[in-house]
Design a protein around this motif. Structure first.
Motif, mmCIF file in Angstrom:
data_model
loop_
_atom_site.group_PDB
_atom_site.id
_atom_site.type_symbol
_atom_site.label_atom_id
_atom_site.label_comp_id
_atom_site.label_asym_id
_atom_site.label_seq_id
_atom_site.Cartn_x
_atom_site.Cartn_y
_atom_site.Cartn_z
ATOM 1 N N GLY A 97 0.785 -1.014 0.064
ATOM 2 C CA GLY A 97 -0.148 0.050 -0.035
ATOM 3 C C GLY A 97 0.788 1.164 -0.136
ATOM 4 N N VAL A 98 1.853 1.232 0.749
ATOM 5 C CA VAL A 98 2.874 2.413 0.893
ATOM 6 C C VAL A 98 3.496 2.923 -0.268
ATOM 7 C CG1 VAL A 98 4.869 3.325 2.052
ATOM 8 C CG2 VAL A 98 3.191 2.183 3.354
ATOM 9 N N PHE A 99 4.101 1.609 -1.074
ATOM 10 C CA PHE A 99 4.799 1.560 -2.566
ATOM 11 C C PHE A 99 3.731 2.203 -3.325
ATOM 12 C CE2 PHE A 99 8.388 -1.913 -1.413
ATOM 13 C CZ PHE A 99 8.876 -0.776 -0.648
ATOM 14 N N ALA A 100 2.471 1.707 -3.440
ATOM 15 C CA ALA A 100 1.490 2.267 -4.243
ATOM 16 C C ALA A 100 1.515 3.628 -4.402
ATOM 17 C CB ALA A 100 0.399 1.398 -4.192
ATOM 18 N N ALA A 101 1.221 4.126 -2.994
ATOM 19 C CA ALA A 101 0.848 5.575 -2.804
ATOM 20 C C ALA A 101 2.252 6.356 -3.247
ATOM 21 C CB ALA A 101 0.587 5.716 -1.451
ATOM 22 N N ILE A 102 3.463 5.796 -3.116
ATOM 23 C CA ILE A 102 4.548 6.491 -3.354
ATOM 24 C C ILE A 102 4.830 6.514 -4.994
ATOM 25 C CG2 ILE A 102 7.166 6.470 -3.483
ATOM 26 C CD1 ILE A 102 6.966 5.432 -0.447
ATOM 27 N N PHE A 103 4.547 5.493 -5.565
ATOM 28 C CA PHE A 103 4.665 5.351 -7.126
ATOM 29 C C PHE A 103 3.630 6.346 -7.738
ATOM 30 C CE2 PHE A 103 3.030 3.402 -10.795
ATOM 31 C CZ PHE A 103 4.105 3.691 -11.664
ATOM 32 N N ALA A 104 2.500 6.270 -7.160
ATOM 33 C CA ALA A 104 1.326 7.188 -7.788
ATOM 34 C C ALA A 104 1.830 8.684 -7.707
ATOM 35 C CB ALA A 104 0.139 6.886 -7.151
ATOM 36 N N THR A 105 2.378 8.932 -6.081
ATOM 37 C CA THR A 105 2.649 10.371 -6.049
ATOM 38 C C THR A 105 3.874 10.732 -6.911
ATOM 39 O OG1 THR A 105 2.133 10.052 -3.657
ATOM 40 C CG2 THR A 105 3.461 12.093 -4.378
ATOM 41 N N ALA A 106 5.008 9.939 -7.046
ATOM 42 C CA ALA A 106 6.243 10.124 -7.882
ATOM 43 C C ALA A 106 5.695 10.435 -9.304
ATOM 44 C CB ALA A 106 7.236 9.120 -7.748
ATOM 45 N N LEU A 107 4.820 9.838 -9.818
ATOM 46 C CA LEU A 107 4.385 9.894 -11.297
ATOM 47 C C LEU A 107 3.680 11.196 -11.689
ATOM 48 C CD1 LEU A 107 4.712 7.732 -13.531
ATOM 49 C CD2 LEU A 107 2.436 7.053 -13.053
ATOM 50 N N THR A 108 2.855 11.488 -10.558
ATOM 51 C CA THR A 108 1.836 12.933 -10.584
ATOM 52 C C THR A 108 2.929 14.019 -10.576
ATOM 53 O OG1 THR A 108 0.092 11.565 -9.593
ATOM 54 C CG2 THR A 108 -0.116 13.844 -9.664
ATOM 55 N N VAL A 109 3.642 14.075 -9.648
ATOM 56 C CA VAL A 109 4.841 14.760 -9.522
ATOM 57 C C VAL A 109 5.749 15.125 -10.705
ATOM 58 C CG1 VAL A 109 7.009 15.815 -8.321
ATOM 59 C CG2 VAL A 109 4.915 15.149 -6.820
ATOM 60 N N ALA A 110 5.984 13.911 -11.269
ATOM 61 C CA ALA A 110 6.869 14.311 -12.322
ATOM 62 C C ALA A 110 6.158 14.765 -13.492
ATOM 63 C CB ALA A 110 7.573 12.602 -12.628
ATOM 64 N N LEU A 111 4.922 14.251 -13.797
ATOM 65 C CA LEU A 111 4.468 14.843 -14.808
ATOM 66 C C LEU A 111 4.112 16.443 -14.838
ATOM 67 C CD1 LEU A 111 2.417 14.342 -17.538
ATOM 68 C CD2 LEU A 111 0.480 13.848 -16.108
ATOM 69 N N ASN A 112 3.795 16.740 -13.758
ATOM 70 C CA ASN A 112 3.482 18.306 -13.133
ATOM 71 C C ASN A 112 5.076 19.132 -13.673
ATOM 72 O OD1 ASN A 112 1.133 19.465 -12.036
ATOM 73 N ND2 ASN A 112 1.218 17.704 -10.713
ATOM 74 N N LEU A 113 6.190 18.620 -13.217
ATOM 75 C CA LEU A 113 7.208 19.252 -13.443
ATOM 76 C C LEU A 113 7.716 19.313 -14.786
ATOM 77 C CD1 LEU A 113 9.132 18.217 -10.179
ATOM 78 C CD2 LEU A 113 7.759 20.210 -10.549
ATOM 79 N N ILE A 114 7.576 18.041 -15.376
ATOM 80 C CA ILE A 114 7.732 17.827 -16.795
ATOM 81 C C ILE A 114 7.011 18.983 -17.693
ATOM 82 C CG2 ILE A 114 7.737 16.371 -18.816
ATOM 83 C CD1 ILE A 114 8.496 14.205 -16.985
ATOM 84 N N LEU A 115 5.858 19.077 -17.355
ATOM 85 C CA LEU A 115 4.806 19.785 -18.360
ATOM 86 C C LEU A 115 5.228 21.344 -18.184
ATOM 87 C CD1 LEU A 115 1.468 18.255 -18.065
ATOM 88 C CD2 LEU A 115 3.024 18.272 -19.957
ATOM 89 N N ALA A 116 5.564 21.550 -16.827
ATOM 90 C CA ALA A 116 5.905 23.119 -16.343
ATOM 91 C C ALA A 116 7.138 23.549 -16.939
ATOM 92 C CB ALA A 116 6.026 23.039 -14.845
ATOM 93 N N LEU A 117 8.327 22.429 -16.950
ATOM 94 C CA LEU A 117 9.588 22.672 -17.575
ATOM 95 C C LEU A 117 9.557 22.927 -19.193
ATOM 96 C CD1 LEU A 117 11.874 20.460 -15.733
ATOM 97 C CD2 LEU A 117 12.039 22.813 -15.722
ATOM 98 N N LEU A 118 8.417 22.158 -19.779
ATOM 99 C CA LEU A 118 8.127 22.154 -21.247
ATOM 100 C C LEU A 118 7.512 23.491 -21.777
ATOM 101 C CD1 LEU A 118 7.043 18.566 -22.382
ATOM 102 C CD2 LEU A 118 9.267 19.816 -22.801
ATOM 103 N N PHE A 119 6.534 24.008 -20.725
ATOM 104 C CA PHE A 119 5.780 25.165 -21.308
ATOM 105 C C PHE A 119 6.618 26.396 -20.660
ATOM 106 C CE2 PHE A 119 1.691 22.607 -20.734
ATOM 107 C CZ PHE A 119 1.745 22.066 -21.999
ATOM 108 N N TYR A 120 7.091 26.412 -19.567
ATOM 109 C CA TYR A 120 7.838 27.973 -18.911
ATOM 110 C C TYR A 120 9.086 27.775 -19.125
ATOM 111 C CZ TYR A 120 2.590 27.635 -17.906
ATOM 112 O OH TYR A 120 1.354 27.545 -17.783
#
Length: 358
Positions: A193-216
């Motif tokens: 359960g903990v690993f699943a939460a960490i994985f989902a969080t890391a994926l969401t954080v990475a997507l936010n940051l990648i899109l921000a770097l691409l756009f701005y």
């Protein structure tokens, strides 16, 4: 033990509802970022106007003319350059928006008619050294991350609520317990359960940051959030931190939120014999702080603010107070997350172990 954890992770991610929740969060995150980027608008008297990518370029060019440490001379130059060219017809110039730099200047240094109000940098910001530049993109990202991280926490609940509650009617748990023992089986469930939460969080954080770097790009990460457009509540955080520091705190708080949430959800899951009940109760526990009529000025907010929901509403925690050594109150979210996770892990294992058949 590794095989047990892998087995439990497969069960979590093989559930259709968990897959839909995770994909939904990622799509929601991408849609927020893309929509925000496309809806950008800026006008500069020296360049022109535009939307989307053009607006970002105009904003960057406008900010580049004044970037660096904010001085009284810079303020006078901005107020002169952005002076309204026509009658505002009674509208307060504070709410006039041409571009992000103009809006930030007018919000702090303009009279109602758009003229300079005579205030100096020290009058507004005290002794703080304010570094200005293009911060609009990363402040938009900060707002979007708060929204996507709330959705992420709800997705984590959907993913982990059945970890224990989904086993009470099945036979898999009986078979595995007979082979590996109660302690290892319950520990594997908690770990998965903990690993699943960490994985989902890391994926969401990475997507936010990648899109921000691409756009701005990286412009503005070293600039102060205090000199921000009037649209951003981040500009009212009473501490002089950079956009980079703000985003770093938000990423940290995203992980503390999901770890706190998974701890509480595992406990509810172990106590619930029905998956639907586990879903509803876990979400109610997560959203409960939003119903508590406690303002940030109340002394009780320092405790209520450490509940998982407020972790993702980062501005609330960042605006409480500053501690020594430059640390903000938000760092207390780390021990709070460890507490929620520890209590949830220990008691969910004990509760579920009583129902296992060896």
């Amino acid at each position: 033990m590794k095989r047990l954890i892998y087995f439990e992770l497969r069960k979590i991610f093989s559930r259709r509802l968990a897959q839909i929740a995770l994909i939904g969060v990622l799509l929601f995150t991408a849609l927020l970022s893309i929509t925000t980027y496309r809806n950008k608008y800026a006008y500069d008297p020296y360049i022109g106007q535009g939307s989307g990518k053009a607006a970002v370029e105009i904003d960057k060019a406008a900010a580049a003319r004044y970037e660096g440490v904010l001085t009284d001379e810079t303020v006078r130059k901005m107020m002169s350059d952005f002076a309204p060219a026509s009658d505002l017809h009674g509208m307060n110039a504070v709410y006039l928006y041409q571009n992000a730099t103009q809006s930030a200047a007018f919000a702090r240094f303009a009279n109602q008619d758009g003229s300079w109000n005579g205030q100096t940098v020290s009058d507004v910001f005290g002794d703080e050294e304010i570094r200005i530049g293009y911060v609009d993109g990363w402040l938009s990202t900060s707002q979007n991350m708060a929204r996507s991280f709330v959705a992420l926490a709800l997705a984590v609940i959907v993913m982990t609520a059945p970890v224990f509650s989904g086993e009470y009617e099945g036979v898999d748990n009986i078979i595995l317990t007979s082979r590996y023992g109660r302690t290892r089986c319950t520990a594997a469930k908690v770990t998965a359960g903990v690993f699943a939460a960490i994985f989902a969080t890391a994926l969401t954080v990475a997507l936010n940051l990648i899109l921000a770097l691409l756009f701005y790009g990286t412009e503005g990460l070293d600039c102060s959030i205090l000199f921000a457009s009037i649209d951003y509540v981040e500009g009212f955080i009473p501490f002089n931190i950079t956009c980079g520091a703000l985003v770093s705190y938000q990423v940290l708080l995203a992980f503390t939120c999901t770890l706190s949430t998974v701890g509480a959800t595992l406990l509810v899951s172990a106590m619930s014999k029905n998956q639907a009940v586990a879903f509803v109760v876990s979400m109610a526990v997560f959203l409960f702080p939003a119903l508590v009529p406690i303002t940030e000025a109340s002394p009780l907010f320092r405790l209520v603010g450490l509940l998982p929901l407020y972790h993702v509403l980062a501005v609330a925690l960042l605006s409480v107070e500053q501690m020594g050594n430059g640390l903000l109150y938000a760092v207390w979210a780390v021990p709070a997350a460890l507490f929620f996770l520890g209590v949830g892990a220990v008691f969910s294992r004990r509760i579920f172990a009583r129902h296992q058949i060896v």
